[in-house]
Write an enzyme that holds these catalytic residues in place. Structure first.
Site: not given
Ligand code: NAD
Length: 404
Positions: A67, A91, A103, A340
């Site tokens: 997954k 996880k 992945k 999920s």
């Molecule tokens: P996203 O693309 O929706 O948001 C990322 C945010 O980070 C954006 O606002 C972007 O502008 C900002 N960003 C990028 N570079 C930056 C920097 N240098 N400094 C500050 N902010 C910065 O992504 P997301 O889905 O919210 O994912 C964010 C993190 O959470 C990732 O590490 C992702 O792997 C993790 N994550 C997300 C999910 C999910 O369901 N969305 C699940 C598990 C983990």
């Protein structure tokens, strides 16, 4: 700084130093089961042919189908995707769901594709990996630069909704998936709060990243009356010690594509923002943001990792000595993969759960996961990251021994 996979191996080693496991088990978990690579060819709208490297990493499937998401990025990097696949194994085990870890990625800049080219790429991906994926084999999901529209195409091309999660609701997606990561993070925090030595409400909160995970977390904490004193995006950070108006900030960000310049707040750099005094610091953007270099200056009382890998092992050691608990990614952001799994389960049973039902099940899973990690942390006098890895290792070992 170590590369991402070495950082994962060192996190694993540090947990194994507390609770040793058999060499054969460890060796298997140190290496992905399979790295599958294909070259995808598609026809561009102008009739030219273009090819893309694509791969899927299947890390471990003792507990259930592999997954994990599919990433579209021009710099898709095997080391990073291998790391994310391995973290998914741990996880899903911490979250207590019957899934393994995987992945995938395609080396492509999605901004260069029209919507029809993107659809062809998703169909090509599905056909190339058809023999390697499936509802009981490997169940991909969205990741960076992919979303529900991509998953809808893959499910359609494959011919079964349960082959992927993160689909739109009309194509078999689950209610609650879009807010699950942040909501799950909040439930984990609530379950651990009494152990975290925080004062009374309202809490002061700093959030790095105002995207899916970070902005949703801001909405949840703001709605509960807490003060979001700083947030950032890729353009920089804003700060107001009296608390930001989060609904107004959403409107501002939509209009200006950046949080900087928000009326009534001062602009500051991302790195300065990480060092603000606050109750709760939420990295929700990128990996390796809190390192051995800036960790001594962190003044937050607690860090909750909504991003994957934002705190390095060198920083972990400094924060531990400074009595700043880090709620680790494999626990803190596991709400996303948990919902999920709920989507997959609904598809497999042809069911549709209500928002209330999804939320209740998510809360139960997150409570159980957080309690298991806290119990191990106390039992072994260790930090929450080692404890989360130990919980996962115990569950993986148990499943593996039943399969013998
Ligand atoms: P996203 O693309 O929706 O948001 C990322 C945010 O980070 C954006 O606002 C972007 O502008 C900002 N960003 C990028 N570079 C930056 C920097 N240098 N400094 C500050 N902010 C910065 O992504 P997301 O889905 O919210 O994912 C964010 C993190 O959470 C990732 O590490 C992702 O792997 C993790 N994550 C997300 C999910 C999910 O369901 N969305 C699940 C598990 C983990």
């Amino acid at each position: 700084m170590p590369n991402a996979y070495q950082n994962f191996l060192s996190q694993l080693d540090r947990a194994l130093a507390v609770v040793p496991k058999p060499v054969a088990l460890v060796t298997t978990l140190q290496t992905p089961n399979r790295i599958i690579e294909h070259t995808l060819g598609i026809q561009k709208d102008n009739g030219a042919e273009q090819s893309f490297s694509a791969y899927r990493i299947q890390h471990n499937n003792w507990r259930g189908p592999y997954k994990g998401g599919i990433r579209f990025h021009p710099q898709v990097d095997l080391d990073e995707v291998k790391t994310l696949a391995a973290l998914m194994t741990f996880k899903t085990a911490v979250a207590g769901i019957p899934m393994g870890g995987g992945k995938g990625g395609v080396t492509v800049d999605p901004k260069t594709l029209s919507s029809t080219e993107r659809e062809r790429l998703n169909r090509a991906w599905t056909n190339a990996f058809r023999a390697d994926i499936g509802p009981t084999v490997d169940v991909p999901a969205p990741d960076v630069n992919t979303g529900s529209a991509d998953m809808d195409v893959i499910a359609n091309e494959f011919g079964h909704p349960a082959v992927v999660t993160g689909k739109s609701i009309t194509h078999g997606g689950s209610v609650g998936r879009d807010t699950a990561t942040a909501q799950g993070g909040w439930y984990v925090f609530e379950a651990l709060r009494s152990h975290l030595n925080l004062g009374p409400d309202p809490l002061t909160v700093v959030i790095q990243g105002f995207g899916n995970a970070g902005a949703t977390f801001a909405n949840i904490a703001h709605a509960l009356g807490h003060k979001i004193i700083a947030v950032s995006d890729s353009s920089g950070a804003i700060h107001n010690s009296a608390g930001l108006d989060i609904p107004a900030l959403h409107l501002y960000k939509t209009a200006h594509r950046s949080v900087q310049g928000f009326p009534g707040a001062e602009n500051l750099t991302n790195s300065a923002m990480l060092e603000l005094p606050c109750d709760l610091l939420i990295p929700a953007a990128l990996e390796s943001q809190i390192t051995g270099e800036n960790a001594p200056r962190i003044k937050a009382k607690v860090i909750l990792e909504l991003a994957n890998g934002p705190v390095t092992t060198a920083a972990d050691d400094i924060l531990f000595v400074n009595n700043i608990p880090v709620i680790p990614d494999i626990l803190a952001n596991s709400g996303g993969v948990t919902v999920s799994y709920f989507e997959w389960d609904q598809n497999m049973k042809s069911e549709h759960w209500s928002a209330l039902e999804v939320d209740q099940k998510l809360r139960d899973h997150m409570n159980a996961a957080a309690t298991a990690v806290q119990t191990i942390a106390v039992q072994h006098g260790t930090d929450l990251r080692r404890a989360a890895f130990i919980v996962a290792l115990n569950r993986l070992q148990e499943t593996e021994s039943k399969q013998k």
